[in-house]
Scaffold this motif. Structure first.
Motif, PDB file in Angstrom:
ATOM      1  N   MET A   1       0.840  -1.170   0.000  1.00 32.50           N
ATOM      2  CA  MET A   1       0.000   0.000   0.000  1.00 32.50           C
ATOM      3  C   MET A   1       0.888   1.237   0.000  1.00 32.50           C
ATOM      4  SD  MET A   1      -2.326   1.140   3.301  1.00 32.50           S
ATOM      5  CE  MET A   1      -1.542  -0.006   4.376  1.00 32.50           C
ATOM      6  N   PRO A   2       0.865   2.034  -1.063  1.00 25.82           N
ATOM      7  CA  PRO A   2       1.641   3.274  -1.088  1.00 25.82           C
ATOM      8  C   PRO A   2       1.070   4.301  -0.112  1.00 25.82           C
ATOM      9  CG  PRO A   2       0.981   2.610  -3.306  1.00 25.82           C
ATOM     10  CD  PRO A   2       0.237   1.758  -2.345  1.00 25.82           C
ATOM     11  N   ILE A   3       1.968   4.949   0.608  1.00 27.26           N
ATOM     12  CA  ILE A   3       1.597   6.054   1.484  1.00 27.26           C
ATOM     13  C   ILE A   3       2.452   7.248   1.069  1.00 27.26           C
ATOM     14  CG2 ILE A   3       1.523   6.956   3.842  1.00 27.26           C
ATOM     15  CD1 ILE A   3       1.274   4.020   4.774  1.00 27.26           C
ATOM     16  N   VAL A   4       1.804   8.348   0.751  1.00 25.12           N
ATOM     17  CA  VAL A   4       2.485   9.567   0.340  1.00 25.12           C
ATOM     18  C   VAL A   4       2.222  10.626   1.400  1.00 25.12           C
ATOM     19  CG1 VAL A   4       2.644  11.351  -1.430  1.00 25.12           C
ATOM     20  CG2 VAL A   4       2.099   8.992  -2.083  1.00 25.12           C
ATOM     21  N   THR A   5       3.277  11.277   1.871  1.00 20.15           N
ATOM     22  CA  THR A   5       3.124  12.370   2.824  1.00 20.15           C
ATOM     23  C   THR A   5       3.498  13.673   2.134  1.00 20.15           C
ATOM     24  OG1 THR A   5       3.693  10.915   4.660  1.00 20.15           O
ATOM     25  CG2 THR A   5       3.819  13.290   5.065  1.00 20.15           C
ATOM     26  N   VAL A   6       2.599  14.640   2.208  1.00 18.36           N
ATOM     27  CA  VAL A   6       2.824  15.969   1.632  1.00 18.36           C
ATOM     28  C   VAL A   6       2.943  16.943   2.794  1.00 18.36           C
ATOM     29  CG1 VAL A   6       1.857  17.782   0.176  1.00 18.36           C
ATOM     30  CG2 VAL A   6       1.477  15.365  -0.410  1.00 18.36           C
ATOM     31  N   GLN A   7       4.061  17.640   2.866  1.00 14.10           N
ATOM     32  CA  GLN A   7       4.221  18.688   3.874  1.00 14.10           C
ATOM     33  C   GLN A   7       4.136  20.021   3.154  1.00 14.10           C
ATOM     34  OE1 GLN A   7       7.953  17.030   5.629  1.00 14.10           O
ATOM     35  NE2 GLN A   7       6.775  17.245   7.517  1.00 14.10           N
ATOM     36  N   GLN A   8       3.277  20.887   3.667  1.00 14.14           N
ATOM     37  CA  GLN A   8       3.040  22.156   2.987  1.00 14.14           C
ATOM     38  C   GLN A   8       2.434  23.153   3.948  1.00 14.14           C
ATOM     39  OE1 GLN A   8       0.140  21.040  -0.020  1.00 14.14           O
ATOM     40  NE2 GLN A   8      -1.542  21.504   1.337  1.00 14.14           N
ATOM     41  N   GLY A   9       2.362  24.385   3.496  1.00 10.73           N
ATOM     42  CA  GLY A   9       1.606  25.400   4.210  1.00 10.73           C
ATOM     43  C   GLY A   9       0.121  25.165   3.973  1.00 10.73           C
ATOM     44  N   PRO A  10      -0.720  25.818   4.742  1.00 13.53           N
ATOM     45  CA  PRO A  10      -2.168  25.628   4.605  1.00 13.53           C
ATOM     46  C   PRO A  10      -2.680  25.964   3.197  1.00 13.53           C
ATOM     47  CG  PRO A  10      -1.662  26.784   6.634  1.00 13.53           C
ATOM     48  CD  PRO A  10      -0.393  26.723   5.846  1.00 13.53           C
ATOM     49  N   ARG A  11      -3.581  25.133   2.710  1.00 14.98           N
ATOM     50  CA  ARG A  11      -4.249  25.335   1.422  1.00 14.98           C
ATOM     51  C   ARG A  11      -5.736  25.069   1.629  1.00 14.98           C
ATOM     52  NH1 ARG A  11       0.523  26.197   0.605  1.00 14.98           N
ATOM     53  NH2 ARG A  11       1.685  25.902  -1.320  1.00 14.98           N
ATOM     54  N   ASP A  12      -6.564  25.550   0.697  1.00 11.72           N
ATOM     55  CA  ASP A  12      -8.002  25.311   0.860  1.00 11.72           C
ATOM     56  C   ASP A  12      -8.359  23.872   0.481  1.00 11.72           C
ATOM     57  OD1 ASP A  12      -8.672  25.087  -1.903  1.00 11.72           O
ATOM     58  OD2 ASP A  12      -9.098  27.213  -2.057  1.00 11.72           O
ATOM     59  N   THR A  13      -9.521  23.445   0.915  1.00  8.46           N
ATOM     60  CA  THR A  13      -9.948  22.061   0.760  1.00  8.46           C
ATOM     61  C   THR A  13     -10.026  21.633  -0.695  1.00  8.46           C
ATOM     62  OG1 THR A  13     -11.161  22.185   2.839  1.00  8.46           O
ATOM     63  CG2 THR A  13     -11.777  20.407   1.349  1.00  8.46           C
ATOM     64  N   GLU A  14     -10.505  22.484  -1.574  1.00  4.69           N
ATOM     65  CA  GLU A  14     -10.614  22.123  -2.988  1.00  4.69           C
ATOM     66  C   GLU A  14      -9.246  21.814  -3.593  1.00  4.69           C
ATOM     67  OE1 GLU A  14     -13.059  21.312  -5.177  1.00  4.69           O
ATOM     68  OE2 GLU A  14     -14.236  21.334  -3.343  1.00  4.69           O
ATOM     69  N   LEU A  15      -8.229  22.593  -3.264  1.00  8.71           N
ATOM     70  CA  LEU A  15      -6.882  22.333  -3.775  1.00  8.71           C
ATOM     71  C   LEU A  15      -6.357  20.999  -3.245  1.00  8.71           C
ATOM     72  CD1 LEU A  15      -5.210  25.845  -3.525  1.00  8.71           C
ATOM     73  CD2 LEU A  15      -5.894  24.634  -5.602  1.00  8.71           C
ATOM     74  N   LYS A  16      -6.594  20.728  -1.968  1.00  7.15           N
ATOM     75  CA  LYS A  16      -6.140  19.469  -1.388  1.00  7.15           C
ATOM     76  C   LYS A  16      -6.882  18.282  -1.996  1.00  7.15           C
ATOM     77  CE  LYS A  16      -6.620  21.070   2.834  1.00  7.15           C
ATOM     78  NZ  LYS A  16      -6.599  21.203   4.304  1.00  7.15           N
ATOM     79  N   ARG A  17      -8.155  18.443  -2.241  1.00  5.47           N
ATOM     80  CA  ARG A  17      -8.951  17.383  -2.863  1.00  5.47           C
ATOM     81  C   ARG A  17      -8.380  17.038  -4.242  1.00  5.47           C
ATOM     82  NH1 ARG A  17     -13.871  19.513  -1.888  1.00  5.47           N
ATOM     83  NH2 ARG A  17     -14.126  18.267  -0.020  1.00  5.47           N
ATOM     84  N   ASP A  18      -8.053  18.062  -5.024  1.00  5.21           N
ATOM     85  CA  ASP A  18      -7.476  17.859  -6.356  1.00  5.21           C
ATOM     86  C   ASP A  18      -6.092  17.208  -6.261  1.00  5.21           C
ATOM     87  OD1 ASP A  18      -7.476  18.204  -9.263  1.00  5.21           O
ATOM     88  OD2 ASP A  18      -5.949  19.739  -8.894  1.00  5.21           O
ATOM     89  N   LEU A  19      -5.274  17.644  -5.319  1.00  5.03           N
ATOM     90  CA  LEU A  19      -3.946  17.069  -5.138  1.00  5.03           C
ATOM     91  C   LEU A  19      -4.025  15.579  -4.803  1.00  5.03           C
ATOM     92  CD1 LEU A  19      -0.867  17.488  -4.908  1.00  5.03           C
ATOM     93  CD2 LEU A  19      -1.251  17.973  -2.476  1.00  5.03           C
ATOM     94  N   VAL A  20      -4.899  15.219  -3.876  1.00  3.95           N
ATOM     95  CA  VAL A  20      -5.052  13.812  -3.482  1.00  3.95           C
ATOM     96  C   VAL A  20      -5.476  12.973  -4.689  1.00  3.95           C
ATOM     97  CG1 VAL A  20      -6.439  12.227  -2.087  1.00  3.95           C
ATOM     98  CG2 VAL A  20      -5.462  14.275  -1.053  1.00  3.95           C
ATOM     99  N   LYS A  21      -6.394  13.471  -5.480  1.00  2.98           N
ATOM    100  CA  LYS A  21      -6.842  12.750  -6.679  1.00  2.98           C
ATOM    101  C   LYS A  21      -5.693  12.549  -7.653  1.00  2.98           C
ATOM    102  CE  LYS A  21     -10.085  11.560  -9.870  1.00  2.98           C
ATOM    103  NZ  LYS A  21      -9.363  10.577 -10.642  1.00  2.98           N
ATOM    104  N   ARG A  22      -4.927  13.606  -7.908  1.00  2.00           N
ATOM    105  CA  ARG A  22      -3.833  13.521  -8.881  1.00  2.00           C
ATOM    106  C   ARG A  22      -2.723  12.585  -8.404  1.00  2.00           C
ATOM    107  NH1 ARG A  22      -2.997  18.667 -12.339  1.00  2.00           N
ATOM    108  NH2 ARG A  22      -5.067  19.604 -12.344  1.00  2.00           N
ATOM    109  N   ILE A  23      -2.391  12.659  -7.129  1.00  2.00           N
ATOM    110  CA  ILE A  23      -1.365  11.754  -6.585  1.00  2.00           C
ATOM    111  C   ILE A  23      -1.840  10.315  -6.671  1.00  2.00           C
ATOM    112  CG2 ILE A  23      -0.189  11.038  -4.473  1.00  2.00           C
ATOM    113  CD1 ILE A  23      -0.005  14.048  -3.748  1.00  2.00           C
ATOM    114  N   THR A  24      -3.083  10.073  -6.295  1.00  2.00           N
ATOM    115  CA  THR A  24      -3.640   8.721  -6.374  1.00  2.00           C
ATOM    116  C   THR A  24      -3.604   8.206  -7.803  1.00  2.00           C
ATOM    117  OG1 THR A  24      -5.051   9.126  -4.467  1.00  2.00           O
ATOM    118  CG2 THR A  24      -5.685   7.307  -5.923  1.00  2.00           C
TER     119      THR A  24
END
Length: 60
Positions: A1-24
């Protein structure tokens, strides 16, 4: 099971939702694993808790 950790400054939920989809999608394409096995952890760090070039990001 791949686990990806992203460390970043705060972003809005829509940007994070898109990032999770693209990484997946990238892991599904590259490793041929089911999307359900890919976990993405987002660790948001406040601007006063990290720095670069000798200065806090909050001071920039």
């Amino acid at each position: 099971m791949p686990i990806v950790t992203v460390q970043q400054g705060p972003r809005d939920t829509e940007l994070k939702r898109d990032l999770v989809k693209r990484i997946t999608d990238a892991f599904v394409d590259a490793y041929h694993v089911p999307a359900e096995t890919v976990q993405v952890w987002i660790h948001e760090v406040p601007a006063d808790s990290w720095g670069a070039a000798g200065r806090l990001t909050a001071d920039r």
